[in-house]
Design an enzyme around this catalytic site. Structure first.
Site, PDB file in Angstrom:
ATOM      1  CB  SER A   9      -0.902   0.016   1.232  1.00  0.00           C
ATOM      2  OG  SER A   9      -1.504   1.296   1.322  1.00  0.00           O
ATOM      3  CG  HIS A  34      -3.838  -1.386  -2.008  1.00  0.00           C
ATOM      4  ND1 HIS A  34      -4.942  -2.042  -2.522  1.00  0.00           N
ATOM      5  CD2 HIS A  34      -4.292  -0.635  -0.979  1.00  0.00           C
ATOM      6  CE1 HIS A  34      -6.018  -1.700  -1.822  1.00  0.00           C
ATOM      7  NE2 HIS A  34      -5.648  -0.849  -0.877  1.00  0.00           N
ATOM      8  CG  ASP A  36      -5.204   2.553   0.455  1.00  0.00           C
ATOM      9  OD1 ASP A  36      -6.179   1.801   0.307  1.00  0.00           O
ATOM     10  OD2 ASP A  36      -4.093   2.171   0.873  1.00  0.00           O
ATOM     11  CG  MET A  38      -8.418   7.364   2.133  1.00  0.00           C
ATOM     12  SD  MET A  38      -7.529   7.326   3.688  1.00  0.00           S
ATOM     13  CE  MET A  38      -6.904   5.650   3.665  1.00  0.00           C
ATOM     14  CG  HIS A  67      -9.313   0.539  -1.337  1.00  0.00           C
ATOM     15  ND1 HIS A  67      -8.805   0.270  -0.077  1.00  0.00           N
ATOM     16  CD2 HIS A  67     -10.665   0.615  -1.173  1.00  0.00           C
ATOM     17  CE1 HIS A  67      -9.790   0.179   0.795  1.00  0.00           C
ATOM     18  NE2 HIS A  67     -10.935   0.385   0.157  1.00  0.00           N
ATOM     19  CG  MET A  69     -11.488   3.634   1.240  1.00  0.00           C
ATOM     20  SD  MET A  69     -10.002   3.519   2.243  1.00  0.00           S
ATOM     21  CE  MET A  69      -8.779   3.561   0.948  1.00  0.00           C
ATOM     22  CG  MET A 138     -12.461  -2.467   4.115  1.00  0.00           C
ATOM     23  SD  MET A 138     -10.935  -1.995   3.269  1.00  0.00           S
ATOM     24  CE  MET A 138      -9.904  -1.422   4.629  1.00  0.00           C
ATOM     25  CG  ASP A 176      -6.746  -2.689   2.422  1.00  0.00           C
ATOM     26  OD1 ASP A 176      -5.683  -2.526   3.058  1.00  0.00           O
ATOM     27  OD2 ASP A 176      -7.281  -1.794   1.734  1.00  0.00           O
TER      28      ASP A 176
END
Ligand code: DX5
Ligand code: ZN
Length: 220
Positions: A9, A34, A36, A38, A67, A69, A138, A176
């Site tokens: 990540s 990966h 992330d 957000m 990913h 979010m 998750m 994850d």
């Protein structure tokens, strides 16, 4: 056969040395990056967006597993595809018309996946499963790296594995949050295929060696 996948990540990378850390992953036994994303609404934290992903893509030689979010991810799918996402996963809890959003991801040329928060039952995916390249479970509450792995995840993996096998699908299960060399083997035994690891990799003395060890353990 090295079929189990490791996805470091980049949230835990050193943002001031992003190119160095991307090259470390390129030259390691890792399979995917990966990424992330957000938005400060869906999760109580803001990470990074398109320009940073484009910068990672410029140097990355492995697929980007993005990913999201964010609330209403359907607003941004094409943009994430354009900056280089290879896999895009959206939270079940973040989009009302999940089938439409997954189709949008496919139409943008990416592989589509769904993410479930810790307490969203895996059974909600029964009908949509054939459309999922991957399901990301998750194993923490999303929003931050470095949190403690939740043990309830093992049973959730087993249930999902059963559903996938019953339907005769190849859908991958990715985990994850809080993945380390201490729990990865047990996660494989429960039926998971891909593993995100942030702090365990980047806060270690030798990230390349740590990735190698995770890859070996997952495939042993
Ligand atoms: C958290 C992110 C994770 C995070 C994992 O919301 O989805 O990908 O980076 O970090 P670790 O491996 O440190 O738990
Ligand atoms: Zn993630």
């Amino acid at each position: 056969m090295n079929s189990k996948l490791i996805a470091p990540s980049m949230l835990a990378a050193d943002f001031g040395n992003m190119q160095r850390d991307v090259e470390m992953v390129n030259n390691s036994d890792a399979d995917w990056f990966h990424i992330d994303v957000m938005d400060g609404h869906f999760v109580p934290n803001i990470s990074y967006g398109m320009p940073v992903i484009a910068a990672i893509k410029k140097h990355a030689t492995k697929p980007l597993d993005v990913h999201l979010m964010i609330e209403k991810p359907e607003r941004y799918i094409e943009e994430f595809a354009k900056v280089g996402a290879d896999i895009i996963t959206v939270h079940y809890e973040s989009t009302v018309h999940l089938h439409r959003t997954l189709t949008q991801i496919e139409d943008a040329g990416c592989k589509a996946g769904v993410v479930l928060n810790l307490t969203t039952p895996v059974s909600v995916l029964e009908d949509i499963l054939p459309k999922c390249y991957m399901v990301l479970l998750m194993s923490i509450n999303p929003g931050f790296g470095g949190q403690k792995f939740e043990d309830m995840t093992y049973n959730r993996i087993k249930k999902l594995r059963r559903m996938i096998d019953e339907q005769g699908l190849n859908t991958k299960i990715e985990i994850d949050g809080g993945v380390t060399d201490k729990n990865i083997k047990q996660l494989v035994d429960a039926g998971a295929d891909a593993f995100v690891a942030g702090s365990h990799v980047f806060k270690s003395d030798n990230p390349t060696e740590t990735i190698k060890r995770l890859k070996l353990l997952a495939n042993s």
